[in-house]
Write a protein that holds these residues in place. Structure first.
Motif, short mmCIF file in Angstrom:
data_model
loop_
_atom_site.label_atom_id
_atom_site.label_comp_id
_atom_site.label_asym_id
_atom_site.label_seq_id
_atom_site.Cartn_x
_atom_site.Cartn_y
_atom_site.Cartn_z
N LYS A 66 -1.64 7.32 -11.04
CA LYS A 66 -0.76 6.26 -10.56
C LYS A 66 -1.31 4.90 -10.98
O LYS A 66 -2.51 4.68 -11.03
CB LYS A 66 -0.62 6.32 -9.04
CG LYS A 66 0.04 7.59 -8.56
CD LYS A 66 0.17 7.60 -7.07
CE LYS A 66 0.80 8.91 -6.61
NZ LYS A 66 0.96 8.95 -5.17
N LEU A 67 -0.39 3.99 -11.26
CA LEU A 67 -0.77 2.63 -11.61
C LEU A 67 -0.83 1.78 -10.36
O LEU A 67 -0.05 1.96 -9.43
CB LEU A 67 0.25 2.04 -12.59
CG LEU A 67 0.44 2.74 -13.92
CD1 LEU A 67 1.53 2.09 -14.72
CD2 LEU A 67 -0.86 2.77 -14.70
N ASN B 292 0.81 -1.23 0.00
CA ASN B 292 0.00 0.00 0.00
C ASN B 292 0.84 1.28 0.00
O ASN B 292 0.35 2.34 0.39
CB ASN B 292 -0.98 0.03 1.17
CG ASN B 292 -2.02 -1.07 1.05
OD1 ASN B 292 -2.45 -1.39 -0.05
ND2 ASN B 292 -2.40 -1.64 2.17
N ALA B 293 2.08 1.19 -0.44
CA ALA B 293 2.95 2.37 -0.52
C ALA B 293 3.24 2.67 -1.99
O ALA B 293 2.95 1.87 -2.88
CB ALA B 293 4.25 2.12 0.23
N GLY B 294 3.81 3.84 -2.22
CA GLY B 294 4.13 4.25 -3.58
C GLY B 294 5.56 3.96 -3.95
O GLY B 294 6.42 3.76 -3.10
N GLY B 295 5.81 3.95 -5.25
CA GLY B 295 7.16 3.72 -5.77
C GLY B 295 7.17 3.93 -7.27
O GLY B 295 6.24 4.53 -7.84
N PHE B 296 8.21 3.41 -7.90
CA PHE B 296 8.35 3.58 -9.34
C PHE B 296 8.71 2.26 -9.99
O PHE B 296 9.42 1.44 -9.42
CB PHE B 296 9.43 4.62 -9.66
CG PHE B 296 9.05 6.01 -9.29
CD1 PHE B 296 8.36 6.81 -10.18
CD2 PHE B 296 9.35 6.53 -8.03
CE1 PHE B 296 7.99 8.10 -9.85
CE2 PHE B 296 8.98 7.81 -7.68
CZ PHE B 296 8.30 8.60 -8.59
N ASN C 104 1.58 -0.10 -4.61
CA ASN C 104 1.59 -1.55 -4.44
C ASN C 104 0.25 -1.97 -3.85
O ASN C 104 -0.03 -1.78 -2.68
CB ASN C 104 2.74 -1.97 -3.53
CG ASN C 104 2.82 -3.46 -3.34
OD1 ASN C 104 2.04 -4.21 -3.92
ND2 ASN C 104 3.78 -3.90 -2.53
N SER C 105 -0.60 -2.57 -4.67
CA SER C 105 -1.91 -3.03 -4.20
C SER C 105 -1.91 -4.52 -3.90
O SER C 105 -2.95 -5.09 -3.58
CB SER C 105 -2.98 -2.72 -5.24
OG SER C 105 -2.71 -3.43 -6.44
N GLY C 106 -0.75 -5.15 -3.98
CA GLY C 106 -0.64 -6.58 -3.71
C GLY C 106 -0.55 -6.87 -2.23
O GLY C 106 -0.61 -5.98 -1.38
N GLU C 107 -0.39 -8.15 -1.91
CA GLU C 107 -0.37 -8.60 -0.52
C GLU C 107 1.04 -8.75 0.04
O GLU C 107 1.20 -9.13 1.19
CB GLU C 107 -1.12 -9.92 -0.39
CG GLU C 107 -2.59 -9.79 -0.77
CD GLU C 107 -3.31 -11.11 -0.71
OE1 GLU C 107 -2.68 -12.13 -0.37
OE2 GLU C 107 -4.51 -11.12 -1.03
N GLU C 108 2.06 -8.48 -0.77
CA GLU C 108 3.43 -8.59 -0.28
C GLU C 108 4.27 -7.42 -0.79
O GLU C 108 3.92 -6.78 -1.78
CB GLU C 108 4.04 -9.93 -0.68
CG GLU C 108 4.02 -10.23 -2.17
CD GLU C 108 4.50 -11.62 -2.48
OE1 GLU C 108 5.66 -11.94 -2.14
OE2 GLU C 108 3.72 -12.38 -3.06
N ASP C 109 5.36 -7.18 -0.07
CA ASP C 109 6.26 -6.09 -0.45
C ASP C 109 6.97 -6.42 -1.76
O ASP C 109 7.22 -7.58 -2.08
CB ASP C 109 7.30 -5.83 0.65
CG ASP C 109 6.66 -5.29 1.92
OD1 ASP C 109 5.48 -4.88 1.86
OD2 ASP C 109 7.34 -5.30 2.96
N ILE C 110 7.32 -5.37 -2.49
CA ILE C 110 8.02 -5.53 -3.77
C ILE C 110 9.46 -5.06 -3.58
O ILE C 110 9.70 -3.97 -3.07
CB ILE C 110 7.33 -4.71 -4.88
CG1 ILE C 110 5.90 -5.20 -5.10
CG2 ILE C 110 8.13 -4.78 -6.17
CD1 ILE C 110 5.09 -4.33 -6.04
N GLU C 111 10.39 -5.91 -3.95
CA GLU C 111 11.82 -5.58 -3.86
C GLU C 111 12.26 -4.92 -5.18
O GLU C 111 11.61 -5.07 -6.21
CB GLU C 111 12.64 -6.85 -3.64
CG GLU C 111 12.23 -7.66 -2.44
CD GLU C 111 12.83 -7.12 -1.15
OE1 GLU C 111 13.93 -6.55 -1.22
OE2 GLU C 111 12.18 -7.25 -0.10
N LYS C 112 13.40 -4.25 -5.11
CA LYS C 112 13.96 -3.64 -6.32
C LYS C 112 14.27 -4.74 -7.33
O LYS C 112 14.77 -5.81 -6.95
CB LYS C 112 15.23 -2.86 -5.97
CG LYS C 112 15.79 -2.06 -7.11
CD LYS C 112 16.96 -1.20 -6.65
CE LYS C 112 17.48 -0.36 -7.80
NZ LYS C 112 18.57 0.52 -7.37
#
Length: 117
Positions: free
Chosen positions: A109-110, A72-76, A88-96
């Protein structure tokens, strides 16, 4: 008899250089037509491709995260070399460098979620 005596052999009367010139012109004409048809095909097929304009065109596209994005946070991310701001609308964090799927958009925003490996 007069007709047969005045018969001219036209095949012998045409110089070989003229025959060579006509054949050369025909070959060049065929090459020009071939290249024209090829490039017209390329132009027409490029116009039928999917249009890439705006955020609606990238829904269901796969991109690469350019930074860590918490839930639920923003990024690029980047899609085809273009940078997009995402949430991030998913259920897990996204790594670089993780692969992400674009699921929708909210304003400019997407919305993305992490792809399973």
């Amino acid at each position: 008899m007069w007709i047969y005596n005045n018969f001219i052999n036209y095949a012998a009367a045409v110089p070989e250089s003229l025959i060579f010139g006509v054949i050369l012109i025909l070959i060049v004409f065929i090459l020009i037509i071939t290249f024209t048809i090829y490039y017209l095909y390329k132009i027409i097929s490029s116009q039928r491709r999917r249009k890439y304009t705006g955020s609606e065109a990238v829904i269901n596209a796969v991109g690469t995260a350019t930074n860590n994005i918490a839930q639920n946070a923003g990024g690029f991310i980047t899609i085809d070399g273009v940078s997009w701001e995402v949430i991030n609308s998913g259920e897990e964090d996204i790594e670089k460098y993780d692969k992400v799927l674009v699921t929708g958009r909210s304003g400019l925003k997407l919305m993305v979620k992490k792809l399973k490996k």
